[in-house]
Design a protein around this motif. Structure first.
Motif, PDB file in Angstrom:
ATOM      1  N   ALA A 149       0.835  -1.205   0.000  1.00 42.58           N
ATOM      2  CA  ALA A 149       0.000   0.000   0.000  1.00 42.58           C
ATOM      3  C   ALA A 149       0.872   1.259   0.000  1.00 42.58           C
ATOM      4  O   ALA A 149       1.888   1.331   0.701  1.00 42.58           O
ATOM      5  N   ASP A 150       0.492   2.219  -0.830  1.00 48.73           N
ATOM      6  CA  ASP A 150       1.197   3.510  -0.917  1.00 48.73           C
ATOM      7  C   ASP A 150       2.650   3.371  -1.333  1.00 48.73           C
ATOM      8  O   ASP A 150       3.529   4.114  -0.876  1.00 48.73           O
ATOM      9  N   THR A 151       2.934   2.385  -2.195  1.00 46.87           N
ATOM     10  CA  THR A 151       4.277   2.227  -2.747  1.00 46.87           C
ATOM     11  C   THR A 151       4.190   2.267  -4.273  1.00 46.87           C
ATOM     12  O   THR A 151       3.106   2.364  -4.838  1.00 46.87           O
ATOM     13  N   ALA A 152       5.340   2.148  -4.915  1.00 43.58           N
ATOM     14  CA  ALA A 152       5.373   2.166  -6.383  1.00 43.58           C
ATOM     15  C   ALA A 152       4.903   0.850  -6.988  1.00 43.58           C
ATOM     16  O   ALA A 152       4.727   0.760  -8.204  1.00 43.58           O
ATOM     17  N   VAL A 153       4.703  -0.178  -6.156  1.00 46.03           N
ATOM     18  CA  VAL A 153       4.162  -1.446  -6.653  1.00 46.03           C
ATOM     19  C   VAL A 153       2.645  -1.423  -6.491  1.00 46.03           C
ATOM     20  O   VAL A 153       2.129  -1.403  -5.370  1.00 46.03           O
ATOM     21  N   GLN A 154       1.931  -1.387  -7.607  1.00 44.58           N
ATOM     22  CA  GLN A 154       0.479  -1.475  -7.574  1.00 44.58           C
ATOM     23  C   GLN A 154       0.088  -2.937  -7.387  1.00 44.58           C
ATOM     24  O   GLN A 154       0.815  -3.838  -7.812  1.00 44.58           O
ATOM     25  N   THR A 155      -1.045  -3.200  -6.767  1.00 45.85           N
ATOM     26  CA  THR A 155      -1.520  -4.570  -6.646  1.00 45.85           C
ATOM     27  C   THR A 155      -2.919  -4.694  -7.232  1.00 45.85           C
ATOM     28  O   THR A 155      -3.695  -3.751  -7.209  1.00 45.85           O
ATOM     29  N   SER A 156      -3.206  -5.869  -7.778  1.00 45.70           N
ATOM     30  CA  SER A 156      -4.524  -6.144  -8.341  1.00 45.70           C
ATOM     31  C   SER A 156      -4.849  -7.616  -8.083  1.00 45.70           C
ATOM     32  O   SER A 156      -4.103  -8.493  -8.499  1.00 45.70           O
ATOM     33  N   VAL A 157      -5.950  -7.860  -7.374  1.00 47.02           N
ATOM     34  CA  VAL A 157      -6.336  -9.230  -7.025  1.00 47.02           C
ATOM     35  C   VAL A 157      -7.279  -9.783  -8.088  1.00 47.02           C
ATOM     36  O   VAL A 157      -8.287  -9.161  -8.426  1.00 47.02           O
ATOM     37  N   LEU A 158      -6.951 -10.958  -8.600  1.00 48.68           N
ATOM     38  CA  LEU A 158      -7.701 -11.579  -9.692  1.00 48.68           C
ATOM     39  C   LEU A 158      -8.697 -12.625  -9.203  1.00 48.68           C
ATOM     40  O   LEU A 158      -9.482 -13.143  -9.993  1.00 48.68           O
ATOM     41  N   GLY A 159      -8.648 -12.948  -7.923  1.00 45.62           N
ATOM     42  CA  GLY A 159      -9.551 -13.962  -7.388  1.00 45.62           C
ATOM     43  C   GLY A 159      -8.810 -14.926  -6.487  1.00 45.62           C
ATOM     44  O   GLY A 159      -7.629 -14.745  -6.181  1.00 45.62           O
ATOM     45  N   ALA A 160      -9.521 -15.966  -6.065  1.00 44.28           N
ATOM     46  CA  ALA A 160      -8.979 -16.887  -5.079  1.00 44.28           C
ATOM     47  C   ALA A 160      -8.234 -18.071  -5.678  1.00 44.28           C
ATOM     48  O   ALA A 160      -7.598 -18.827  -4.959  1.00 44.28           O
ATOM     49  N   GLU A 161      -8.292 -18.239  -6.991  1.00 50.51           N
ATOM     50  CA  GLU A 161      -7.709 -19.424  -7.626  1.00 50.51           C
ATOM     51  C   GLU A 161      -6.227 -19.232  -7.929  1.00 50.51           C
ATOM     52  O   GLU A 161      -5.851 -18.361  -8.724  1.00 50.51           O
ATOM     53  N   VAL A 162      -5.394 -20.049  -7.294  1.00 52.95           N
ATOM     54  CA  VAL A 162      -3.964 -20.039  -7.599  1.00 52.95           C
ATOM     55  C   VAL A 162      -3.775 -20.472  -9.054  1.00 52.95           C
ATOM     56  O   VAL A 162      -4.325 -21.480  -9.487  1.00 52.95           O
ATOM     57  N   GLY A 163      -2.997 -19.708  -9.805  1.00 53.17           N
ATOM     58  CA  GLY A 163      -2.774 -19.984 -11.226  1.00 53.17           C
ATOM     59  C   GLY A 163      -3.215 -18.837 -12.106  1.00 53.17           C
ATOM     60  O   GLY A 163      -2.672 -18.638 -13.196  1.00 53.17           O
ATOM     61  N   LYS A 164      -4.187 -18.058 -11.639  1.00 56.68           N
ATOM     62  CA  LYS A 164      -4.701 -16.961 -12.465  1.00 56.68           C
ATOM     63  C   LYS A 164      -3.636 -15.885 -12.711  1.00 56.68           C
ATOM     64  O   LYS A 164      -3.485 -15.385 -13.824  1.00 56.68           O
ATOM     65  N   ALA A 165      -2.916 -15.508 -11.659  1.00 55.73           N
ATOM     66  CA  ALA A 165      -1.893 -14.459 -11.819  1.00 55.73           C
ATOM     67  C   ALA A 165      -0.778 -14.931 -12.741  1.00 55.73           C
ATOM     68  O   ALA A 165      -0.296 -14.172 -13.585  1.00 55.73           O
ATOM     69  N   SER A 166      -0.373 -16.190 -12.589  1.00 59.78           N
ATOM     70  CA  SER A 166       0.660 -16.738 -13.476  1.00 59.78           C
ATOM     71  C   SER A 166       0.188 -16.759 -14.913  1.00 59.78           C
ATOM     72  O   SER A 166       0.952 -16.447 -15.838  1.00 59.78           O
ATOM     73  N   ALA A 167      -1.075 -17.128 -15.123  1.00 61.16           N
ATOM     74  CA  ALA A 167      -1.611 -17.186 -16.478  1.00 61.16           C
ATOM     75  C   ALA A 167      -1.626 -15.808 -17.119  1.00 61.16           C
ATOM     76  O   ALA A 167      -1.281 -15.655 -18.297  1.00 61.16           O
ATOM     77  N   LEU A 168      -2.022 -14.797 -16.350  1.00 60.54           N
ATOM     78  CA  LEU A 168      -2.060 -13.437 -16.898  1.00 60.54           C
ATOM     79  C   LEU A 168      -0.649 -12.954 -17.227  1.00 60.54           C
ATOM     80  O   LEU A 168      -0.412 -12.382 -18.303  1.00 60.54           O
ATOM     81  N   LYS A 169       0.284 -13.197 -16.324  1.00 61.17           N
ATOM     82  CA  LYS A 169       1.673 -12.787 -16.550  1.00 61.17           C
ATOM     83  C   LYS A 169       2.234 -13.404 -17.825  1.00 61.17           C
ATOM     84  O   LYS A 169       2.811 -12.711 -18.674  1.00 61.17           O
ATOM     85  N   LEU A 170       2.054 -14.726 -17.986  1.00 66.10           N
ATOM     86  CA  LEU A 170       2.629 -15.393 -19.153  1.00 66.10           C
ATOM     87  C   LEU A 170       1.878 -15.049 -20.431  1.00 66.10           C
ATOM     88  O   LEU A 170       2.484 -14.976 -21.505  1.00 66.10           O
ATOM     89  N   SER A 171       0.571 -14.812 -20.335  1.00 69.97           N
ATOM     90  CA  SER A 171      -0.192 -14.403 -21.519  1.00 69.97           C
ATOM     91  C   SER A 171       0.344 -13.089 -22.051  1.00 69.97           C
ATOM     92  O   SER A 171       0.543 -12.919 -23.264  1.00 69.97           O
ATOM     93  N   TYR A 172       0.581 -12.155 -21.145  1.00 70.72           N
ATOM     94  CA  TYR A 172       1.105 -10.852 -21.555  1.00 70.72           C
ATOM     95  C   TYR A 172       2.542 -10.981 -22.044  1.00 70.72           C
ATOM     96  O   TYR A 172       2.903 -10.433 -23.087  1.00 70.72           O
ATOM     97  N   ALA A 173       3.345 -11.744 -21.315  1.00 69.69           N
ATOM     98  CA  ALA A 173       4.759 -11.887 -21.682  1.00 69.69           C
ATOM     99  C   ALA A 173       4.916 -12.559 -23.037  1.00 69.69           C
ATOM    100  O   ALA A 173       5.842 -12.238 -23.789  1.00 69.69           O
ATOM    101  N   SER A 174       4.015 -13.497 -23.359  1.00 64.99           N
ATOM    102  CA  SER A 174       4.133 -14.197 -24.633  1.00 64.99           C
ATOM    103  C   SER A 174       4.042 -13.225 -25.795  1.00 64.99           C
ATOM    104  O   SER A 174       4.728 -13.373 -26.814  1.00 64.99           O
ATOM    105  N   PHE A 175       3.202 -12.202 -25.644  1.00 65.60           N
ATOM    106  CA  PHE A 175       3.131 -11.183 -26.696  1.00 65.60           C
ATOM    107  C   PHE A 175       4.258 -10.175 -26.556  1.00 65.60           C
ATOM    108  O   PHE A 175       4.983  -9.887 -27.513  1.00 65.60           O
ATOM    109  N   GLN A 176       4.400  -9.625 -25.359  1.00 67.19           N
ATOM    110  CA  GLN A 176       5.309  -8.500 -25.158  1.00 67.19           C
ATOM    111  C   GLN A 176       6.757  -8.862 -25.497  1.00 67.19           C
ATOM    112  O   GLN A 176       7.469  -8.081 -26.118  1.00 67.19           O
ATOM    113  N   LYS A 177       7.161 -10.047 -25.105  1.00 69.44           N
ATOM    114  CA  LYS A 177       8.559 -10.421 -25.331  1.00 69.44           C
ATOM    115  C   LYS A 177       8.774 -10.960 -26.748  1.00 69.44           C
ATOM    116  O   LYS A 177       9.770 -10.642 -27.395  1.00 69.44           O
TER     117      LYS A 177
END
Length: 279
Positions: A149-177
């Motif tokens: 809170a109140d730092t340069a790292v923003q946080t966003s909660v995607l839900g209770a299921e482990v795996g969702k954050a990893s999926a979003l990260k890799l989905s974006y990275a697959s395009f961006q990189k």
């Protein structure tokens, strides 16, 4: 809420900067210096992280552990935490697949609570503010939100299921990189024929991202029957220029899954993605 003690595994360029932000709301941020390089030690000192000699001490003192390391090291660190029976909140923030993340969560259960994390953006320094996407048990994600809170790292909660954050990260990275690698190939081919400046001029006329226009996927599918062979020709041109052609050949192979959608103007995004997954 009492300020937690946080452990960071390990303070690379992203990990150290993220850990420094966590220090704003933590009693202390620890890192294990044993076996680490001089560069790591200097980086940790620069970001104000507190060194400990042994991983067991870090795990024993920490309420929250953040794992931010090269993907290949993720399971090894998690196994070490499991061996030492770490019983706090373990933030698996590496760029690894959802399957690997769930496996690590199972490895650390039931002693630890695992939060899946994915950092999108540059390290939080010099005015940059990445987002740490989180998924996992609500009581644990709330603690991580409070930590940043109140730092340069923003946080966003995607839900209770482990795996969702990893999926979003890799989905974006697959395009961006991958898109940056495609830039290298395109400019490399153009330079070989003395038209690189002209290529850049063409590209400068369109600065938006196809990633923000997913409806274009259906149009791509309808044109795949001719785009695939075109990319095969481009791959031949890359090879002739001494550049690696494999990426374009793989793209052509992907397009071939849509060959039966030839010029289908009624194709929807949903249908195109279904055909891609189940040709």
């Amino acid at each position: 809420m009492d300020q937690p003690t946080v452990g960071i595994l390990h303070p690379g360029s992203m990990g150290a900067a993220v850990a420094a932000c966590a220090a704003t709301n933590a009693a202390a941020v620890l890192w294990c210096e044993t076996g680490r390089s001089t560069a790591s030690k200097e980086r940790a000192a620069r970001f104000g992280l507190a060194p400990v000699a042994e991983l067991a001490e870090l795990l024993g003192r920490s309420d929250i552990v953040i794992s931010l390391c090269p993907p290949a090291a993720a399971e090894g660190l998690a196994r070490a935490a499991a061996v030492h029976r770490f019983a706090g909140v373990y933030v698996e923030a590496n760029a690894i697949s959802p399957v690997r993340t769930k496996s690590i969560a199972a490895l650390l259960a039931p002693a630890a609570t695992v939060v899946d994390g994915g950092v999108v953006g540059s390290p939080p320094a010099d005015g940059k503010a990445p987002t740490l996407y989180l998924s996992g048990p609500a009581d644990a994600t709330v603690r991580i939100e409070a930590l940043f809170a109140d730092t340069a790292v923003q946080t966003s909660v995607l839900g209770a299921e482990v795996g969702k954050a990893s999926a979003l990260k890799l989905s974006y990275a697959s395009f961006q990189k991958t898109s940056r690698v495609l830039v290298a190939l395109a400019v490399g081919m153009a330079r070989e024929h003395g038209v690189d400046q002209e290529l850049i001029e063409i590209a400068s006329k369109r600065t938006d991202s196809y990633l923000s226009e997913p409806q274009y996927v259906a149009k791509t599918a309808a044109r795949a029957w001719r785009w695939g062979p075109e990319l095969e020709e481009a791959a031949d041109a890359l090879a002739a220029a001494g550049l690696p052609p494999e990426m374009l050949r793989a793209a052509a192979s992907t397009l071939a899954r849509w060959n039966d959608a030839k010029d289908d103007s009624e194709l929807t995004l949903t249908n195109a993605l279904d055909r891609l997954a189940h040709p």
